[in-house]
Design an enzyme around this catalytic site. Structure first.
Site, short mmCIF file in Angstrom:
data_model
loop_
_atom_site.label_atom_id
_atom_site.label_comp_id
_atom_site.label_asym_id
_atom_site.label_seq_id
_atom_site.Cartn_x
_atom_site.Cartn_y
_atom_site.Cartn_z
N ASN A 8 0.87 -1.18 0.00
CA ASN A 8 0.00 0.00 0.00
C ASN A 8 0.91 1.23 0.00
O ASN A 8 1.51 1.56 1.02
CB ASN A 8 -0.89 -0.03 1.25
CG ASN A 8 -1.74 1.21 1.39
OD1 ASN A 8 -1.84 2.01 0.45
ND2 ASN A 8 -2.34 1.39 2.55
N TRP A 9 1.00 1.87 -1.15
CA TRP A 9 1.93 3.01 -1.28
C TRP A 9 1.37 4.29 -0.67
O TRP A 9 2.07 5.29 -0.59
CB TRP A 9 2.27 3.24 -2.76
CG TRP A 9 3.11 2.17 -3.39
CD1 TRP A 9 3.63 1.06 -2.79
CD2 TRP A 9 3.52 2.08 -4.78
NE1 TRP A 9 4.34 0.30 -3.68
CE2 TRP A 9 4.29 0.91 -4.91
CE3 TRP A 9 3.31 2.88 -5.90
CZ2 TRP A 9 4.85 0.51 -6.14
CZ3 TRP A 9 3.86 2.49 -7.12
CH2 TRP A 9 4.63 1.32 -7.23
N GLY A 186 2.45 1.78 10.92
CA GLY A 186 3.44 2.86 10.83
C GLY A 186 4.11 3.21 12.14
O GLY A 186 4.80 4.23 12.24
N GLY A 245 2.85 -1.28 4.34
CA GLY A 245 2.89 0.14 4.01
C GLY A 245 4.33 0.58 3.77
O GLY A 245 4.88 0.44 2.68
N GLY A 246 4.95 1.11 4.82
CA GLY A 246 6.29 1.72 4.70
C GLY A 246 7.30 0.85 3.97
O GLY A 246 8.02 1.33 3.07
C1 PEP Z 1 -0.77 -0.03 6.17
O1 PEP Z 1 -0.95 1.18 6.19
O2 PEP Z 1 -1.60 -0.77 5.59
C2 PEP Z 1 0.41 -0.58 6.81
C3 PEP Z 1 0.40 -1.83 7.15
O3 PEP Z 1 1.44 0.31 7.06
P1 PEP Z 1 2.87 -0.06 7.73
O4 PEP Z 1 3.37 -1.33 7.10
O5 PEP Z 1 3.72 1.13 7.38
O6 PEP Z 1 2.63 -0.21 9.18
#
Ligand code: PEP
Length: 266
Positions: A8-9, A186, A245-246
């Site tokens: 998920n960018w 995050g 995400g990140g």
């Molecule tokens: C997300 O926002 O779907 C997510 C899992 O972010 P992160 O991996 O950065 O915690």
């Protein structure tokens, strides 16, 4: 069974140039590691809406799927809904899936049960697969409310099937659930693998209770998944992959997570 690792960018990268650089890295590495990743782990990325068409063109004829991050609740096709992109429009731009119900959408756009029911309906009407996100906040976790909270969030699926029973047979092919504790997104904080495993078991049982055909639901974990913790999540049979995400913004870390799930499937 295949694992799924989905990037998920969010509102990244900043420019088309940076999007292309990320895709260059990703596609070069996917080509090299094709055998490892392709057979046992499906990859998908969700760019922001403005980059969707360009990304899907570059992903055409690769093993990486392209998803939207959201679709309009108001109409599945066209209408006077300034700022929205419909399910039909994201399909036309090349998306085959969409994320729905991400906690950032629930938090910053006040997405309700009714809104998500509409979005799910529109997505499926347009033949989009749905990655449906659920998860509790820190306060709810502290209050031991995780299971009741996710039961309420999952009831959107039950209501969808009550309204459109004809979707039941094909839904397990077109729906993935991502369990993402809001407090883990995050933040670098993660629940224990045992906690995630028990929650996933509950999710699978709950969804199977909605319809017999949903007894093999794919459930991903999301929230601060990274290169260091991916193996431990991947090793648990209740965790069918990750929504990232990140760590999806660097091809190297995204693919290292995919490899962890590939290895666990082997
Ligand atoms: C997300 O926002 O779907 C997510 C899992 O972010 P992160 O991996 O950065 O915690």
């Amino acid at each position: 069974m295949q694992a799924w690792v989905i990037g998920n960018w969010k509102q990244n990268p900043a420019t088309s140039h940076d999007v292309n650089a990320l895709l260059d890295d990703l596609l070069t590495a996917v080509d090299t590691e094709e055998q490892v990743v392709k057979n046992s782990c499906r990859l998908m990325v969700a760019p922001s809406c403005i980059h969707l068409a360009a990304v899907s063109v570059r992903l055409k004829d690769t093993s990486v799927l392209c998803a939207a991050q959201d679709i309009s609740a108001h109409s599945a096709n066209t209408g006077a809904y300034t700022g929205d992109c419909s399910a039909q429009q994201v399909v036309d731009a090349g998306a085959t899936w969409t994320i729905l119900g991400h906690s950032e959408r629930r938090q910053y756009h006040q997405e309700s049960h009714e809104c998500l029911l509409q979005k799910l309906t529109h997505a499926l009407t347009q033949n989009l697969g749905v990655v449906f996100c659920i998860g509790e906040t820190q306060a709810q976790y502290d209050d031991k409310q995780t299971l009741p909270v996710i039961d309420t969030q999952l009831s959107v699926i039950k209501d969808l099937l009550a309204q459109q029973p004809e979707l039941t047979a094909s839904l397990s092919e077109r729906l993935i659930i991502a369990y993402e504790p809001v407090w883990a997104i995050g933040t670098g904080k993660v629940p224990t693998v045992a906690e995630v495993s028990a929650t996933h078991q509950h999710i699978k049982q709950t969804v199977a209770g909605f319809a017999d055909s949903l007894d093999t639901m794919t459930v991903l974990y999301g929230g601060s998944v990274n290169v260091d913790n991916a193996d431990s999540f991947a090793a648990d049979p209740m965790i069918d992959g990750a929504l990232v995400g990140g760590a999806s913004l660097k091809a190297e870390s995204f693919l290292a997570i995919a490899e962890a799930f590939s290895r666990a499937m082997a």
